[in-house]
Design a protein around this motif. Structure first.
Motif, PDB file in Angstrom:
ATOM      1  N   ALA A 107     -22.341   4.607  -1.025  1.00  0.00           N
ATOM      2  CA  ALA A 107     -21.053   4.784  -1.695  1.00  0.00           C
ATOM      3  C   ALA A 107     -20.005   3.873  -1.062  1.00  0.00           C
ATOM      4  O   ALA A 107     -20.104   3.522   0.116  1.00  0.00           O
ATOM      5  CB  ALA A 107     -20.606   6.241  -1.570  1.00  0.00           C
ATOM      6  N   PRO A 108     -18.988   3.497  -1.834  1.00  0.00           N
ATOM      7  CA  PRO A 108     -17.873   2.744  -1.249  1.00  0.00           C
ATOM      8  C   PRO A 108     -17.185   3.579  -0.170  1.00  0.00           C
ATOM      9  O   PRO A 108     -17.261   4.817  -0.180  1.00  0.00           O
ATOM     10  CB  PRO A 108     -16.924   2.513  -2.429  1.00  0.00           C
ATOM     11  CG  PRO A 108     -17.738   2.760  -3.648  1.00  0.00           C
ATOM     12  CD  PRO A 108     -18.806   3.741  -3.258  1.00  0.00           C
ATOM     13  N   VAL A 109     -16.533   2.908   0.769  1.00  0.00           N
ATOM     14  CA  VAL A 109     -15.774   3.584   1.819  1.00  0.00           C
ATOM     15  C   VAL A 109     -14.385   2.968   1.895  1.00  0.00           C
ATOM     16  O   VAL A 109     -14.171   1.829   1.476  1.00  0.00           O
ATOM     17  CB  VAL A 109     -16.464   3.481   3.201  1.00  0.00           C
ATOM     18  CG1 VAL A 109     -17.804   4.199   3.192  1.00  0.00           C
ATOM     19  CG2 VAL A 109     -16.622   2.040   3.625  1.00  0.00           C
ATOM     20  N   THR A 110     -13.442   3.736   2.442  1.00  0.00           N
ATOM     21  CA  THR A 110     -12.074   3.245   2.607  1.00  0.00           C
ATOM     22  C   THR A 110     -11.672   3.326   4.062  1.00  0.00           C
ATOM     23  O   THR A 110     -11.693   4.403   4.662  1.00  0.00           O
ATOM     24  CB  THR A 110     -11.087   4.051   1.744  1.00  0.00           C
ATOM     25  OG1 THR A 110     -11.475   3.928   0.371  1.00  0.00           O
ATOM     26  CG2 THR A 110      -9.665   3.540   1.915  1.00  0.00           C
ATOM     27  N   LEU A 111     -11.332   2.164   4.638  1.00  0.00           N
ATOM     28  CA  LEU A 111     -10.792   2.102   5.992  1.00  0.00           C
ATOM     29  C   LEU A 111      -9.293   2.265   5.905  1.00  0.00           C
ATOM     30  O   LEU A 111      -8.647   1.744   4.994  1.00  0.00           O
ATOM     31  CB  LEU A 111     -11.092   0.745   6.642  1.00  0.00           C
ATOM     32  CG  LEU A 111     -12.514   0.220   6.601  1.00  0.00           C
ATOM     33  CD1 LEU A 111     -12.585  -1.116   7.321  1.00  0.00           C
ATOM     34  CD2 LEU A 111     -13.459   1.211   7.213  1.00  0.00           C
ATOM     35  N   ARG A 112      -8.708   2.957   6.867  1.00  0.00           N
ATOM     36  CA  ARG A 112      -7.267   3.085   6.962  1.00  0.00           C
ATOM     37  C   ARG A 112      -6.823   2.328   8.209  1.00  0.00           C
ATOM     38  O   ARG A 112      -7.290   2.623   9.302  1.00  0.00           O
ATOM     39  CB  ARG A 112      -6.871   4.540   6.995  1.00  0.00           C
ATOM     40  CG  ARG A 112      -7.079   5.163   5.613  1.00  0.00           C
ATOM     41  CD  ARG A 112      -6.925   6.636   5.570  1.00  0.00           C
ATOM     42  NE  ARG A 112      -6.953   7.224   4.246  1.00  0.00           N
ATOM     43  CZ  ARG A 112      -7.892   7.078   3.311  1.00  0.00           C
ATOM     44  NH1 ARG A 112      -8.881   6.271   3.498  1.00  0.00           N
ATOM     45  NH2 ARG A 112      -7.842   7.712   2.162  1.00  0.00           N
ATOM     46  N   VAL A 113      -5.951   1.342   7.997  1.00  0.00           N
ATOM     47  CA  VAL A 113      -5.565   0.422   9.063  1.00  0.00           C
ATOM     48  C   VAL A 113      -4.053   0.503   9.266  1.00  0.00           C
ATOM     49  O   VAL A 113      -3.293   0.086   8.394  1.00  0.00           O
ATOM     50  CB  VAL A 113      -5.974  -1.030   8.713  1.00  0.00           C
ATOM     51  CG1 VAL A 113      -5.644  -1.966   9.854  1.00  0.00           C
ATOM     52  CG2 VAL A 113      -7.450  -1.106   8.345  1.00  0.00           C
ATOM     53  N   PRO A 114      -3.583   1.052  10.404  1.00  0.00           N
ATOM     54  CA  PRO A 114      -2.137   1.139  10.633  1.00  0.00           C
ATOM     55  C   PRO A 114      -1.550  -0.210  11.026  1.00  0.00           C
ATOM     56  O   PRO A 114      -2.172  -0.992  11.751  1.00  0.00           O
ATOM     57  CB  PRO A 114      -2.026   2.135  11.793  1.00  0.00           C
ATOM     58  CG  PRO A 114      -3.306   1.963  12.545  1.00  0.00           C
ATOM     59  CD  PRO A 114      -4.354   1.616  11.518  1.00  0.00           C
ATOM     60  N   VAL A 115      -0.372  -0.485  10.523  1.00  0.00           N
ATOM     61  CA  VAL A 115       0.349  -1.717  10.838  1.00  0.00           C
ATOM     62  C   VAL A 115       1.816  -1.357  10.990  1.00  0.00           C
ATOM     63  O   VAL A 115       2.369  -0.628  10.166  1.00  0.00           O
ATOM     64  CB  VAL A 115       0.195  -2.770   9.717  1.00  0.00           C
ATOM     65  CG1 VAL A 115       1.003  -4.007  10.024  1.00  0.00           C
ATOM     66  CG2 VAL A 115      -1.256  -3.122   9.499  1.00  0.00           C
ATOM     67  N   GLU A 116       2.442  -1.865  12.035  1.00  0.00           N
ATOM     68  CA  GLU A 116       3.873  -1.635  12.227  1.00  0.00           C
ATOM     69  C   GLU A 116       4.579  -2.975  12.310  1.00  0.00           C
ATOM     70  O   GLU A 116       4.199  -3.829  13.112  1.00  0.00           O
ATOM     71  CB  GLU A 116       4.124  -0.828  13.499  1.00  0.00           C
ATOM     72  CG  GLU A 116       5.570  -0.412  13.644  1.00  0.00           C
ATOM     73  CD  GLU A 116       5.783   0.466  14.867  1.00  0.00           C
ATOM     74  OE1 GLU A 116       6.888   0.409  15.421  1.00  0.00           O
ATOM     75  OE2 GLU A 116       4.853   1.183  15.255  1.00  0.00           O
ATOM     76  N   VAL A 117       5.560  -3.174  11.453  1.00  0.00           N
ATOM     77  CA  VAL A 117       6.359  -4.398  11.487  1.00  0.00           C
ATOM     78  C   VAL A 117       7.817  -3.997  11.635  1.00  0.00           C
ATOM     79  O   VAL A 117       8.246  -2.985  11.090  1.00  0.00           O
ATOM     80  CB  VAL A 117       6.145  -5.278  10.239  1.00  0.00           C
ATOM     81  CG1 VAL A 117       4.742  -5.830  10.203  1.00  0.00           C
ATOM     82  CG2 VAL A 117       6.438  -4.524   8.971  1.00  0.00           C
ATOM     83  N   PRO A 118       8.603  -4.772  12.382  1.00  0.00           N
ATOM     84  CA  PRO A 118       9.971  -4.371  12.685  1.00  0.00           C
ATOM     85  C   PRO A 118      10.947  -4.481  11.513  1.00  0.00           C
ATOM     86  O   PRO A 118      11.967  -3.813  11.501  1.00  0.00           O
ATOM     87  CB  PRO A 118      10.372  -5.301  13.823  1.00  0.00           C
ATOM     88  CG  PRO A 118       9.473  -6.477  13.690  1.00  0.00           C
ATOM     89  CD  PRO A 118       8.201  -5.980  13.087  1.00  0.00           C
ATOM     90  N   ALA A 119      10.645  -5.344  10.533  1.00  0.00           N
ATOM     91  CA  ALA A 119      11.577  -5.547   9.424  1.00  0.00           C
ATOM     92  C   ALA A 119      10.801  -6.036   8.209  1.00  0.00           C
ATOM     93  O   ALA A 119       9.671  -6.512   8.329  1.00  0.00           O
ATOM     94  CB  ALA A 119      12.636  -6.588   9.814  1.00  0.00           C
ATOM     95  N   ASP A 120      11.414  -5.922   7.024  1.00  0.00           N
ATOM     96  CA  ASP A 120      10.801  -6.464   5.816  1.00  0.00           C
ATOM     97  C   ASP A 120      10.524  -7.940   6.024  1.00  0.00           C
ATOM     98  O   ASP A 120      11.353  -8.659   6.596  1.00  0.00           O
ATOM     99  CB  ASP A 120      11.735  -6.309   4.620  1.00  0.00           C
ATOM    100  CG  ASP A 120      11.957  -4.857   4.218  1.00  0.00           C
ATOM    101  OD1 ASP A 120      11.499  -3.959   4.944  1.00  0.00           O
ATOM    102  OD2 ASP A 120      12.606  -4.646   3.189  1.00  0.00           O
ATOM    103  N   ARG A 121       9.362  -8.405   5.540  1.00  0.00           N
ATOM    104  CA  ARG A 121       9.040  -9.825   5.709  1.00  0.00           C
ATOM    105  C   ARG A 121       7.910 -10.236   4.777  1.00  0.00           C
ATOM    106  O   ARG A 121       7.080  -9.434   4.389  1.00  0.00           O
ATOM    107  CB  ARG A 121       8.662 -10.113   7.152  1.00  0.00           C
ATOM    108  CG  ARG A 121       7.377  -9.444   7.589  1.00  0.00           C
ATOM    109  CD  ARG A 121       7.012  -9.590   9.046  1.00  0.00           C
ATOM    110  NE  ARG A 121       7.378 -10.850   9.590  1.00  0.00           N
ATOM    111  CZ  ARG A 121       7.764 -11.024  10.845  1.00  0.00           C
ATOM    112  NH1 ARG A 121       7.799  -9.999  11.663  1.00  0.00           N
ATOM    113  NH2 ARG A 121       8.077 -12.211  11.296  1.00  0.00           N
ATOM    114  N   GLU A 122       7.907 -11.523   4.465  1.00  0.00           N
ATOM    115  CA  GLU A 122       6.779 -12.113   3.754  1.00  0.00           C
ATOM    116  C   GLU A 122       5.614 -12.170   4.742  1.00  0.00           C
ATOM    117  O   GLU A 122       5.785 -12.554   5.897  1.00  0.00           O
ATOM    118  CB  GLU A 122       7.114 -13.511   3.246  1.00  0.00           C
ATOM    119  CG  GLU A 122       8.132 -13.533   2.124  1.00  0.00           C
ATOM    120  CD  GLU A 122       7.660 -12.789   0.881  1.00  0.00           C
ATOM    121  OE1 GLU A 122       6.504 -12.988   0.455  1.00  0.00           O
ATOM    122  OE2 GLU A 122       8.450 -11.999   0.349  1.00  0.00           O
TER     123      GLU A 122
END
Length: 126
Positions: free
Chosen positions: A37-52
C-alpha cells in the motif's frame, strides 16, 4: 538554517511514518520498507518567514509532496533513487510546517526518497 531539520546540503533529515521516527541514511535518503500500500511520510519544517522555496526530490518510486494540503511536487520515480531529479518552486509560509510525502506501493523493493529545501537559486535556506 531552517528549524534544525536540515543537513548541511539541505537534505531533510527528520520524518515520521505511522507515528514512528523514520531513519535516514548517511547520504540523506529516507528508506521505507516494501509494502503493498502507499505510505505517507510526515516531514516537519520550520522557516522563520514567508519565502520562495525550491523543493528538490528524487525517489525510487512514484511520489507526491504536499504542503498544507496542496501538491507542490510529484514524480514517477526511478531506481536507483538519486537527489534532485524533480524540482518545484513554491511559497512556504513562515512558521512550523509539515510536508506530507506520499510514496507509491512497492511490494518487493524498498522505497527510497531524497528531499531537500533550498532557496530558488539552489543555495541552502538560512
Amino acid at each position: 538554517k531552517a528549524g534544525g531539520v536540515l543537513a548541511d546540503p539541505g537534505f531533510l533529515r527528520v520524518a515520521t511514518l505511522d507515528g514512528k521516527d523514520l531513519l535516514v541514511r548517511d547520504d540523506g535518503a529516507f528508506v521505507v520498507p516494501p509494502g503493498d500500500a502507499p505510505v505517507t511520510l510526515r516531514v516537519p519544517v520550520e522557516v522563520p518567514a514567508d519565502r520562495e522555496t525550491a523543493l528538490r526530490a528524487g525517489s525510487s518510486i512514484g511520489f507526491t509532496v504536499r504542503v498544507d494540503g496542496a501538491v507542490v511536487c510529484s514524480g514517477r520515480g526511478r531506481a536507483p533513487a538519486a537527489p534532485d531529479r524533480e524540482a518545484a518552486l513554491f511559497r512556504i509560509r513562515g512558521a512550523e510546517r509539515r510536508l506530507e510525502v506520499e510514496l507509491a506501493a512497492s511490494p518487493l523493493l524498498e522505497r527510497v526518497v531524497f528531499l531537500r529545501l533550498a532557496r530558488p537559486d539552489g543555495l541552502p535556506l538560512r
